[in-house]
Design a protein around this motif. Structure first.
Motif, PDB file in Angstrom:
ATOM      1  N   UNK A   1      33.299 -39.547 -58.855  1.00 50.52           N
ATOM      2  CA  UNK A   1      32.039 -40.122 -58.389  1.00 50.52           C
ATOM      3  C   UNK A   1      32.106 -40.409 -56.886  1.00 50.52           C
TER       4      UNK A   1
ATOM      5  N   UNK B   1      30.540 -46.186 -55.576  1.00 50.95           N
ATOM      6  CA  UNK B   1      31.482 -46.992 -56.359  1.00 50.95           C
ATOM      7  C   UNK B   1      31.779 -48.308 -55.635  1.00 50.95           C
TER       8      UNK B   1
ATOM      9  N   UNK C   1      28.515 -50.625 -55.354  1.00 57.00           N
ATOM     10  CA  UNK C   1      28.100 -51.263 -56.615  1.00 57.00           C
ATOM     11  C   UNK C   1      29.024 -52.421 -56.988  1.00 57.00           C
ATOM     12  N   UNK C   2      30.251 -52.397 -56.466  1.00 54.10           N
ATOM     13  CA  UNK C   2      31.201 -53.458 -56.814  1.00 54.10           C
ATOM     14  C   UNK C   2      31.263 -54.578 -55.777  1.00 54.10           C
TER      15      UNK C   2
ATOM     16  N   UNK D   1      37.022 -62.098 -69.276  1.00 53.60           N
ATOM     17  CA  UNK D   1      36.524 -60.748 -69.558  1.00 53.60           C
ATOM     18  C   UNK D   1      35.308 -60.430 -68.721  1.00 53.60           C
TER      19      UNK D   1
ATOM     20  N   UNK E   1      29.903 -60.751 -73.096  1.00 50.83           N
ATOM     21  CA  UNK E   1      29.758 -59.353 -73.517  1.00 50.83           C
ATOM     22  C   UNK E   1      28.432 -59.065 -74.202  1.00 50.83           C
TER      23      UNK E   1
ATOM     24  N   UNK F   1      39.350 -59.569 -64.936  1.00 49.92           N
ATOM     25  CA  UNK F   1      38.537 -58.376 -65.275  1.00 49.92           C
ATOM     26  C   UNK F   1      37.185 -58.448 -64.569  1.00 49.92           C
ATOM     27  N   UNK F   2      37.224 -58.748 -63.288  1.00 49.50           N
ATOM     28  CA  UNK F   2      36.016 -59.071 -62.553  1.00 49.50           C
ATOM     29  C   UNK F   2      35.188 -57.860 -62.187  1.00 49.50           C
ATOM     30  N   UNK F   3      35.881 -56.741 -61.982  1.00 48.47           N
ATOM     31  CA  UNK F   3      35.138 -55.514 -61.660  1.00 48.47           C
ATOM     32  C   UNK F   3      34.622 -55.463 -60.240  1.00 48.47           C
TER      33      UNK F   3
ATOM     34  N   UNK G   1      39.401 -55.329 -56.702  1.00 49.33           N
ATOM     35  CA  UNK G   1      40.100 -54.819 -57.889  1.00 49.33           C
ATOM     36  C   UNK G   1      40.072 -53.282 -57.877  1.00 49.33           C
TER      37      UNK G   1
ATOM     38  N   UNK H   1      28.596 -49.835 -67.655  1.00 48.44           N
ATOM     39  CA  UNK H   1      28.657 -50.578 -66.404  1.00 48.44           C
ATOM     40  C   UNK H   1      30.011 -50.238 -65.799  1.00 48.44           C
ATOM     41  N   UNK H   2      30.039 -49.422 -64.743  1.00 52.57           N
ATOM     42  CA  UNK H   2      31.319 -48.951 -64.220  1.00 52.57           C
ATOM     43  C   UNK H   2      32.268 -50.106 -63.917  1.00 52.57           C
ATOM     44  N   UNK H   3      33.483 -49.951 -64.369  1.00 52.16           N
ATOM     45  CA  UNK H   3      34.492 -50.972 -64.099  1.00 52.16           C
ATOM     46  C   UNK H   3      34.363 -52.195 -64.968  1.00 52.16           C
ATOM     47  N   UNK H   4      33.335 -52.278 -65.803  1.00 50.80           N
ATOM     48  CA  UNK H   4      33.155 -53.459 -66.644  1.00 50.80           C
ATOM     49  C   UNK H   4      33.194 -53.098 -68.128  1.00 50.80           C
ATOM     50  N   UNK H   5      32.201 -52.377 -68.595  1.00 49.83           N
ATOM     51  CA  UNK H   5      32.188 -52.073 -70.017  1.00 49.83           C
ATOM     52  C   UNK H   5      31.326 -50.863 -70.354  1.00 49.83           C
TER      53      UNK H   5
ATOM     54  N   UNK I   1      35.547 -52.901 -73.469  1.00 48.54           N
ATOM     55  CA  UNK I   1      35.580 -53.785 -72.305  1.00 48.54           C
ATOM     56  C   UNK I   1      36.830 -53.570 -71.463  1.00 48.54           C
ATOM     57  N   UNK I   2      36.650 -53.505 -70.159  1.00 48.18           N
ATOM     58  CA  UNK I   2      37.794 -53.334 -69.271  1.00 48.18           C
ATOM     59  C   UNK I   2      38.494 -54.668 -69.046  1.00 48.18           C
TER      60      UNK I   2
END
Lengths: 337, 531
Positions: free
Chosen positions: A87, A92, A95-96, A168, A173, A285-287, A291, B216-220, B242-243
């Protein structure tokens, strides 16, 4: 107007640095036989396929031509493609970014307020109980590895006590993330009127933000105390005291004179928070972008590493330019130096 | 100042208290939702062009025309019978007398979530696509001689091989070539993208039990059940993948019941979890041997005696204790245990005097210096490399460890390169067939022959075995091939780390597949726990 000119001058001065970073990141990928072709082609690729991908990526051309192409693409905002996901790196990273900004800004804000306040108080009451306690806190914050701090926080507050939500990510979730307005799940959920999501997002901020705050506050306490002690020992403060100015006024003079060096130091530490956040983002796991950069380093996705380094360089320059502007507002003479 | 700093602390405390209060409330979990904690979320969904974690997802979406027969053991656990293939999307098939033509009759009412029924057109389009993108499916099926396919009727398709090949059917149990809903996929075809590559990369268009709901990239990633799935609705209507990059956190989340399924745990954690009665860990040997491989085309490993010296310098028992937590199963040949005709081709143990004598014979009386490459592609690679360095030193083999970035390591193991003299390697075979295994690991062009083992006799016999239809003759050939490979000592055969699946104790039904990925369709949750 003066401030705007200064910021623009700073940004112009940043151009050669950016060029240096561009060259550095370009070399980063080329040094040590880091070649994306194998990854992109897959384990079953034929020699013809490998050659075709090499040609497509222009890796068959001279390094100079490759650098020219790389620089041209970067100026158009094209940071290439991830070797692992395929990608666009820019997308990338962008978006983060909000996830990291949310963490770092909140943590920096809390850590900054607490650190400066504690440092000043320790300086005004040297060797008292608060000074001793703040030294211990500062030392602990310094000495404890960030990953350990995060893991201990999770172990105690989530696993043992069950007070914190599971590490998480940024929202429960089973809840839907809000439409992006500011990029902060907590704020955006509130703006969208989804209070359950806002509460969930806010709850998930607690531990990582406090960890960032502790890491940021630790050096700030020590540095603020040292700077304030120096100011307190200065001739002009001695004169102010001798002139019989009330203690509140003297403290105000100290705060004002300590502000610039503390702010300069704090800015440097704040930039470093993006790096520190990478470990915390990983374990929570913050994304976030940090990270993402860390995983890219660990996995050897140098296209992302390259983009990440460039991206962070630009952010660092913007933050420094903004800090300079604030310094100028506090101390107009700084612009004359 | 005192008052102001005091206020700051007060604000901070109030903030933390407010957040902590918010933390205590969490929405209730749906009992029909499976929550999986995995190190990474997928970045692509095209099974033929796999990216990070693609395989975990496509195995839920794309299924084969045939599958291995399920066998229920005395303990109630279901396993795959490597000797028998049964129909899946194909109801039945016939083979021409010369063994070259397979005609598959497709099952009716196999539907995608879009409501389209699987037909011969879908199978043909999927194969056309595989041949167009020229990746995994093309490589494998082209090598075994699939040359042509043609639609016979709406629900009938013929596939033609160059020569008879007994691997063909077992290979069709894999999820590739992915069988796409071509009606849906064709809606996203463009002139530049005649096989909807962009769409298939970010969406799922299979006929399997699940399909992609959101990412959701990098998340789930969220998968939802295919309402039209031909075997009925899965127990879990939704899977949240889930990541959770931190291993420690994945373990904590499983222990606290926040997730029901955890992926990719190192053996240390598995060994600990096995002692926890509130959880369940199920294990199988799997097909992925942990090995250290020597490239016989690069000095000093072009000398058989040097290779044997390394083999005998290895302390296998110590390696199992220290790296594999005592849970490893010894590798004895290129064919995995449990697969028909797997033999104990290598039965040696550590023999330091012999290792030293072999080195002296090879002209290295004072020992030898070698570089060992490894990477982070498998968790065991680094500990194996460190152990080996220490063990080999006792035989006078001085090992210099060189950790490589993963992409470089992968690339240097490609068939087109293979330039590492000594490296840790671990490849799994997705097909439970002994000829397939000797072929991919030992044939000079085998995709998993990363150390470039090359023997004309081995290649010739492998090709004969691939074409042999007489089961007995084929078995004899495979046994010979295993012995030839072991005698040439290009592998230090360590252990199968095994496939260890940690899950909530209420989950049941896990069936191991050769690609090591679970099929969420198989899983169920105990009714008592679901309440």
């Amino acid at each position: 107007m003066h401030i705007l000119r200064l910021v623009l001058r700073r940004l112009l001065l940043a151009l050669p640095i950016l060029f240096g970073m561009l060259l550095f990141t370009f070399l980063l990928v080329r040094v040590g036989s880091n070649d994306p072709v194998g990854l992109l082609a897959g384990p079953t690729a034929s020699a013809e396929e490998v050659a075709a991908i090499r040609k497509q990526l222009k890796l068959d051309q001279s390094p100079l031509v490759q650098f020219g192409e790389f620089a041209r693409r970067v100026t158009r905002g094209d940071l290439g493609q991830s070797w692992l996901s395929g990608k666009p790196v820019w997308g990338e990273l962008a978006s983060r970014l909000p996830a990291t900004l949310e963490l770092v800004i909140l943590g920096g804000l809390i850590g900054g307020i607490a650190g400066v306040a504690a440092g000043l108080r320790a300086a005004f009451h040297p060797n008292g109980w608060f000074d001793q306690a703040s030294r211990v806190v500062s030392l602990a914050g310094f000495g404890m590895p960030t990953i350990f701090l995060g893991l201990v926080a999770i172990f105690v507050f989530f696993y043992l006590l069950g007070w914190a939500p599971p590490p998480m990510g940024r929202i429960d979730l089973l809840l839907t993330s809000p439409p992006t307005i500011t990029g902060s799940y907590a704020i955006d959920s509130a703006l969208a009127g989804d209070w359950e999501a806002a509460r969930s997002a806010l709850a998930r901020l607690v531990l990582p933000v406090l960890c960032v705050a502790i890491v940021f506050a630790a050096p700030l306490i020590k540095q603020t105390r040292a700077i304030a002690r120096d100011v307190l020992a200065s001739d002009y403060v001695r004169y102010a005291r001798a002139a019989g100015l009330p203690p509140a006024v003297v403290k105000s003079i100290v705060r004002r004179n300590a502000a610039v060096p503390v702010l300069t130091f704090g800015t440097t530490e704040f930039i470093a928070l993006f790096g520190i956040a990478s470990v915390l983002e990983l374990i929570f796991s913050w994304g976030g972008i940090s990270q993402f950069g860390l995983v890219a380093v660990l996995k050897g996705d140098f296209a992302v590493v390259q983009g990440y380094v460039l991206f962070m360089s630009v952010i660092a320059m913007i933050v420094f330019a903004l800090a300079d502007a604030v310094v100028l507002m506090i101390e107009p003479r700084a612009g004359l130096r | 100042m005192h008052g102001r700093s005091g206020s700051s602390w007060l604000v901070l405390t109030l903030f933390a208290a407010a957040l902590a209060t918010a933390a205590t409330a969490a929405p209730a979990q749906s009992p029909r939702t499976l929550i999986v904690a995995a190190p990474q979320t997928p970045t692509g969904f095209d099974g033929d062009l796999p990216k990070v974690a693609t395989r975990q997802m496509v195995t839920q979406v794309y299924e084969g025309l045939v599958r291995y027969k399920r066998v229920t053991g005395t303990d109630g656990r279901v396993t795959l019978d490597a000797t028998q293939v049964e129909g899946h999307y194909a109801e039945s098939w016939t083979v021409s007398p010369d063994g070259r033509e397979y005609t598959f009759k497709l099952r009716r009412n196999v539907k995608s979530p879009f409501g389209n029924e699987l037909t011969a057109d879908d199978v043909a389009w999927s194969l056309d696509r595989a041949w167009a993108v020229k990746r995994t499916s093309f490589f494998l099926y082209n090598l075994i001689g699939l040359t042509k396919w043609e639609k016979i009727a709406k629900y009938e398709i013929k596939m033609i091989l160059k020569a008879p090949n007994l691997i063909f059917l077992p290979m069709l149990t894999m999820y590739f070539p992915p069988l796409y809903d071509s009606v849906q996929a064709k809606k996203h075809v463009t002139t530049d993208d005649p096989f909807a590559g962009k769409y298939i990369d970010q969406n799922t268009v299979g006929f399997g039990a699940y399909h992609l709901q959101s990412i959701k990239p990098g998340e789930q990633v969220v998968l939802t059940a295919n309402p039209n799935y031909f075997r009925g609705k899965p127990w879990f209507e939704r899977v949240i993948y889930r990541e959770v990059p931190s291993t420690a956190n994945r373990v904590s989340l499983l222990k606290t019941g926040q997730v029901q399924w955890v992926e990719d745990l190192p053996l240390k954690q598995i060994a600990d979890l096995k002692k926890d009665s509130t959880l369940k860990v199920e294990s199988v040997t799997g097909t992925q041997p942990a090995t250290i491989r020597m490239n016989p085309n690069i000095k000093p490993f072009d000398d058989l005696r040097v290779r044997q010296a390394l083999v005998f310098a290895t302390d296998y028992a110590a390696m199992n204790r220290s790296v594999f937590e005592g849970l490893g199963v010894r590798v004895r040949s290129t064919v995995s245990p449990g697969v028909p005709v797997a033999i104990n081709a290598f039965t040696g143990e550590r023999d330091l005097p012999r290792a030293r004598a072999l080195l002296t014979e090879a002209g290295y009386p004072n020992g030898i210096d070698v570089n060992l490459n490894y990477a982070g592609t498998y968790w065991w690679m680094e500990p194996v490399a460190i152990q080996f360095k220490n063990q080999a030193a006792e035989a006078g083999i001085r090992v210099n460890l060189q950790r490589l970035p993963d992409p470089e390591f992968v690339q240097r193991g490609l068939v087109v390169r293979r330039d590492m003299a000594l490296a840790t390697q671990g490849d799994a075979s997705f097909v439970l067939d002994p000829v397939f295994m000797v072929w991919i690991f030992g044939h000079s062009m085998g995709v998993a022959n990363r150390n470039h083992y090359k023997s004309d006799a081995f290649d010739k016999l492998t090709m004969q075995a691939l074409a042999e239809t007489d089961i007995r003759k084929r078995s004899d050939m495979v046994a010979d091939l295993q012995r030839m490979h072991a005698n040439d000592a290009s592998w230090i055969m360590l252990y199968y780390p095994g496939v260890h699946q940690a899950m909530n104790r209420c989950i049941s039904g896990w069936v191991w597949h050769p690609d090591d990925w679970p099929r969420f369709f198989d899983l169920k949750q105990d009714a008592k726990c679901a309440k």
